[in-house]
Design an enzyme around this catalytic site. Structure first.
Site, short mmCIF file in Angstrom:
data_model
loop_
_atom_site.label_atom_id
_atom_site.label_comp_id
_atom_site.label_asym_id
_atom_site.label_seq_id
_atom_site.Cartn_x
_atom_site.Cartn_y
_atom_site.Cartn_z
N GLU A 73 0.97 -1.39 -0.05
CA GLU A 73 -0.16 -0.03 0.39
C GLU A 73 0.93 1.25 0.37
O GLU A 73 1.53 1.79 0.15
CB GLU A 73 -1.07 -0.17 1.45
CG GLU A 73 -2.01 -1.24 1.31
CD GLU A 73 -3.59 -0.82 2.77
OE1 GLU A 73 -4.04 -1.91 2.17
OE2 GLU A 73 -2.85 -0.07 3.09
N HIS B 246 -11.50 10.24 5.93
CA HIS B 246 -11.43 9.09 6.30
C HIS B 246 -11.13 8.23 7.82
O HIS B 246 -11.41 7.64 8.49
CB HIS B 246 -10.88 8.32 5.60
CG HIS B 246 -10.48 6.67 6.01
ND1 HIS B 246 -11.14 5.64 5.51
CD2 HIS B 246 -8.65 6.65 5.45
CE1 HIS B 246 -10.74 4.49 5.49
NE2 HIS B 246 -9.20 4.76 5.57
#
Length: 533
Positions: free
Chosen positions: A116, A353
């Protein structure tokens, strides 16, 4: 009135790790878990990508993971905390595997490690694209084995009980503020009850609902952070709100946005603008795998340049079978709205988020209020600094759920004569005549935060946001003191408090760093500081 030994507010990975360990260590003591929804309705449940941890020591190392975290945190990480989380996290991962969590393996039985943004190695353990849901499942099943853990579902915690409720003046400078428990609204009976506890842990999650578009569930309203601030506890770094770069863009759909995990870019997905250009190379040499703050700002810039409300994530070149195996829910969700990822690009836009700041804690999860701990997203441990590295959140929650347990289990518990704690006083209040007074204020709050306190900020926008928040706060406080309490009213009040803390922190930070970018101060300051409120 309820009396318990250990009180846990929230049933995500941090709260359940703590509760489980307490129940195992002290089988004769009572552990009470309070959650305002179903037991599994938590931010943990919606974590898609995975959990970061060094498990492949041939290719990876603690030093690499530590360095990646420090780089992402843009100079504000507490290096001691980073080392603690990275090194102890491996034990916690092994532990949850023992408790039944299943992570994806290859044909040889080795864990499939993902990549990621911001990571220098493949180190993300995952369960398809529902890692958090799988970890939550394992924890809930394990917790059910302990009869001394008692759940109170659909209870809304209103306030922390401190010396303030005993008639003493409590301020930010008051030494030894003490937590005795909480006042909570039992939504099944509509009664407000006292829950007194020797030790209390806040694991109340994030505050994404402050924004119009968020990947967070409806419960993420910043309740723990707001309660601690009202109780005169310390809050820090609230200006660092992480916007996930790639939430699915669905025109006309409000509320919780569907997350397109960063792991899709880790597997080769490419961000493209309206013209079809792969634009990330213009913003960072790491391209699509740059840290989230950089990618989110790049997308925001491209949207403004092209005058569009989204960009695209191109997965058409990826192996279809592999994509479906790794990301079955994303594939099905896209297909349900007419997007075949083999033929079409996925429209994406940033959404609120994760809160990198929150309740200030030390290395054991202690807050500035005695007998009160915090863990998970509601806490500011020092791990994330100015920007969270992808997939470090579940790791942090387990490490500090464990550390809070270790510390709380060693310390003497608070005790107080229950008769000294007054019942909740609702005299003079009446049922609200119009819910529109609450729902419209919520819309206004989310709109002003999204428009004025988003990915890119200015001094003028922040000033406007603060003036409008002042008015919303004044109107909501009048409702609070005059009407019967409801979860909706309490959540609105908490979100206004959290929004104030985000704006105030942003106003104090006279620089651009990590997730906070102010065009009036585009450079980083040579003086690093945490903004404590």
């Amino acid at each position: 009135m309820i009396q318990t030994d250990f009180l846990v507010i929230g049933s995500g990975i941090a709260g359940l790790t703590y509760a489980l360990k307490m129940a195992e260590r002290f089988p004769d003591k009572k552990i009470t878990v309070v959650t305002k929804a179903a037991a599994d309705e938590t931010n943990t449940k919606y974590a898609q990508g995975g959990i970061a941890g060094v498990t492949d020591f041939e290719n990876d190392s603690f030093e690499k993971h530590i360095n990646d975290t420090l780089i992402a945190g843009d100079g504000l990480c507490n290096e001691k905390i980073v080392e603690i989380v990275v090194k102890e996290g491996v034990q916690r991962i092994s532990e949850i595997i023992e408790w039944g969590a299943k992570f994806d393996k290859d044909a040889d039985g080795d864990y499939m490690l993902g990549m990621e943004g911001g990571h220098s190695e493949y180190r993300i353990l995952h369960h398809k694209d529902v890692t958090g849901k799988e970890m939550e499942r394992a924890l809930i099943e394990k917790v059910q084995q302990f009869p001394n853990i008692e759940f109170h579902k659909h209870w809304f915690v209103i306030e922390l009980i401190t010396q303030h409720h005993l008639g003493y003046l409590v301020t930010k400078s008051t030494p030894d503020i003490q937590c005795y428990g909480v006042y909570a609204l039992n939504t099944n009976t509509n009664q407000i009850e006292k829950i007194l506890a020797g030790t209390t842990l806040l694991a109340t999650g994030g505050n994404g609902q402050v924004y119009r578009s968020t990947t967070n569930p409806a419960i993420a309203t910043g309740d723990g952070t707001a309660m601690v601030y009202r109780a005169k506890g310390r809050i820090e770094n609230m200006e660092f709100i992480q916007f996930h770069p790639t939430a699915l863009y669905e025109p006309g759909v409000g509320g919780q946005a569907f997350l397109i995990t960063e792991a899709v870019r880790g597997d080769g997905g490419i961000l493209r603008n309206k013209k079809g250009e792969a634009f990330m190379e213009r913003y960072d040499e790491r391209k699509d795998l740059a840290p989230r703050d950089i990618v989110a700002r790049a997308i925001d810039s491209e949207m403004k340049i092209t005058g569009t409300e989204h960009v695209y994530l191109d997965c058409r070149h990826l192996d279809k079978d592999k994509f479906i195996h790794h990301f079955p829910n994303i594939y099905e969700k896209c297909l349900s709205i007419g997007i075949d990822i083999t033929q079409h690009q996925i429209p994406v836009a940033p959404a609120a988020h994760y809160s990198c700041g929150g309740i200030k804690t030390d290395e054991w999860g202690r807050t500035s209020i005695r007998s009160l701990y915090a863990a998970g997203e509601c806490a500011s441990t020092g791990l994330h600094g100015a920007n969270r590295l992808a997939s470090n959140s579940l790791l942090e929650a387990m490490v500090f759920g464990h550390r809070a347990f270790e510390d709380a289990s060693r310390l003497p518990q608070t005790s107080i004569d229950p008769a000294l704690i007054p019942d909740w006083d609702s005299a003079g209040t009446t049922d609200p005549r119009e819910m529109i007074l609450i729902t419209q204020s919520l819309k206004e709050l989310q709109l002003l935060m999204s428009d004025y306190v988003g990915i890119v900020r200015t001094n003028v926008r922040l000033e406007r946001a603060m003036r409008r928040l002042d008015l919303l706060w004044e109107e909501t406080e009048k409702l609070y003191v005059s009407t019967t309490l409801s979860p909706q009213l309490c959540e609105l009040r908490n979100m206004i408090t959290v929004a104030y803390l985000i704006v105030k922190g942003a106003q104090f930070r006279k620089e651009s760093r990590g997730l906070h970018f102010n065009t009036d101060y585009p450079e980083k300051s040579p003086i690093l500081q945490n903004i404590v409120l």
